[in-house]
Design a protein around this motif. Structure first.
Motif, short mmCIF file in Angstrom:
data_model
loop_
_atom_site.label_atom_id
_atom_site.label_comp_id
_atom_site.label_asym_id
_atom_site.label_seq_id
_atom_site.Cartn_x
_atom_site.Cartn_y
_atom_site.Cartn_z
N PHE A 26 0.84 -1.20 0.00
CA PHE A 26 0.00 0.00 0.00
C PHE A 26 0.87 1.25 0.00
O PHE A 26 1.95 1.27 0.60
CB PHE A 26 -0.86 0.06 1.27
N ALA A 70 -4.98 -9.54 4.15
CA ALA A 70 -5.73 -8.53 4.89
C ALA A 70 -5.32 -8.62 6.36
O ALA A 70 -4.93 -9.66 6.83
CB ALA A 70 -7.22 -8.77 4.75
N TYR A 82 -3.13 0.41 -3.95
CA TYR A 82 -2.96 -0.92 -3.39
C TYR A 82 -2.53 -1.91 -4.47
O TYR A 82 -3.09 -1.91 -5.56
CB TYR A 82 -4.27 -1.37 -2.76
N SER A 138 -7.58 4.32 -6.62
CA SER A 138 -8.60 5.36 -6.48
C SER A 138 -8.16 6.54 -5.63
O SER A 138 -8.73 7.62 -5.72
CB SER A 138 -9.87 4.75 -5.87
N LEU A 148 -4.52 -3.18 -7.88
CA LEU A 148 -5.95 -3.45 -7.81
C LEU A 148 -6.78 -2.22 -7.51
O LEU A 148 -7.98 -2.21 -7.78
CB LEU A 148 -6.24 -4.53 -6.76
N ASP A 149 -6.16 -1.21 -6.93
CA ASP A 149 -6.93 -0.02 -6.58
C ASP A 149 -5.99 1.18 -6.62
O ASP A 149 -4.98 1.18 -5.94
CB ASP A 149 -7.53 -0.19 -5.17
N PHE A 177 -5.19 6.83 2.04
CA PHE A 177 -4.93 5.78 1.07
C PHE A 177 -4.68 6.36 -0.32
O PHE A 177 -5.40 7.25 -0.78
CB PHE A 177 -6.14 4.85 1.02
N TYR A 206 0.38 5.30 1.15
CA TYR A 206 -0.45 6.28 1.83
C TYR A 206 0.25 7.64 1.78
O TYR A 206 1.49 7.70 1.74
CB TYR A 206 -0.67 5.91 3.30
#
Lengths: 112, 111
Positions: A33, A98, A48, A58, A55-56, A45, A35
């Motif tokens: 990740f 996770a 990721y 955003s 995957l992300d 955030f 940040y």
């Protein structure tokens, strides 16, 4: 290594310059990740990765921000044409899946 | 959107006293909560976590309490020590990889 390693720890850039921030996660950690932490604020955030797949994304503030993790290990966050509002600490974190995130010490970017 | 916030930006406690740091969250779908400690110039460090099927979880000198009815989370530190001085963040997740962090509370331990 024993923990998440980030470099450089400090970066001063002139407005308009490109910067690249590196993250070396804990060996074997699938998830990575990025940040952004502004002064006096909590981390926010950005993006990721699961292995090499992003995957992300955003949370990336603009198309000047780009992240990659081509081999599923080391990741680079690139910021093009830096602006003063990009000044912040950029934190990288990794995890097995996770759950608990293990953070690096961050890269502090100052844009003049 | 959903947010996680804290009631007190700065908390000062005497060494040896107990500390309580509070956090309110607004996403009722959140099912996983973490407390992080961040010392100056360092990245956040995991302290303790709790899932929504629990009300309380204890660690070494730390306890996290979760009240889902009022969407409130607290971190209790027993016998606060100078090394506990830091900024504390709560973070929440709703079953995904994305964590939302609060603004943070600065804990100052007075000698």
């Amino acid at each position: 290594g024993a923990g998440v390693s980030q470099s450089p720890r400090y970066k001063v850039a002139k407005r308009g310059q490109d910067v690249a921030l590196r993250c070396d996660p804990i060996s074997g950690h699938v998830s990575l990740f990025w940040y952004q932490q502004a002064l006096g604020q909590g981390p926010e955030f950005l993006t990721y990765f699961q292995n090499e797949a992003q995957l992300d994304k955003s949370g990336l503030p603009s198309d000047r921000f780009f992240a990659e993790r081509p081999e599923g290990s080391v990741s680079t966050l690139k910021i093009q044409r830096t602006q003063q509002e990009d000044s912040a600490v950029y934190l990288c974190a990794s995890s097995l899946s996770a759950g608990e995130l293990f953070f690096g010490e961050g890269s502090r970017l100052t844009v003049l | 959107g959903e947010s996680v916030g804290l009631h007190l930006p700065t908390l000062s406690v005497q060494e040896g006293d107990n500390s309580i740091i509070n956090c309110a969250y607004s996403n009722s779908a959140s099912d996983y909560f973490i407390w992080y400690k961040q010392e100056s110039g360092k990245g956040p460090q995991f302290i303790i976590d709790i899932r929504s099927n629990m009300d309380k979880r204890q660690g070494q000198r730390v306890t996290v309490l979760l009240n889902k009815t009022v969407k409130h989370l607290s971190l209790q530190i027993a016998a606060t020590q100078p090394g506990d001085s830091a900024v504390y963040f709560c973070a929440e997740s709703s079953g995904t990889y994305k964590y939302i962090f609060g603004t943070g509370t600065r804990l100052k331990v007075l000698a």
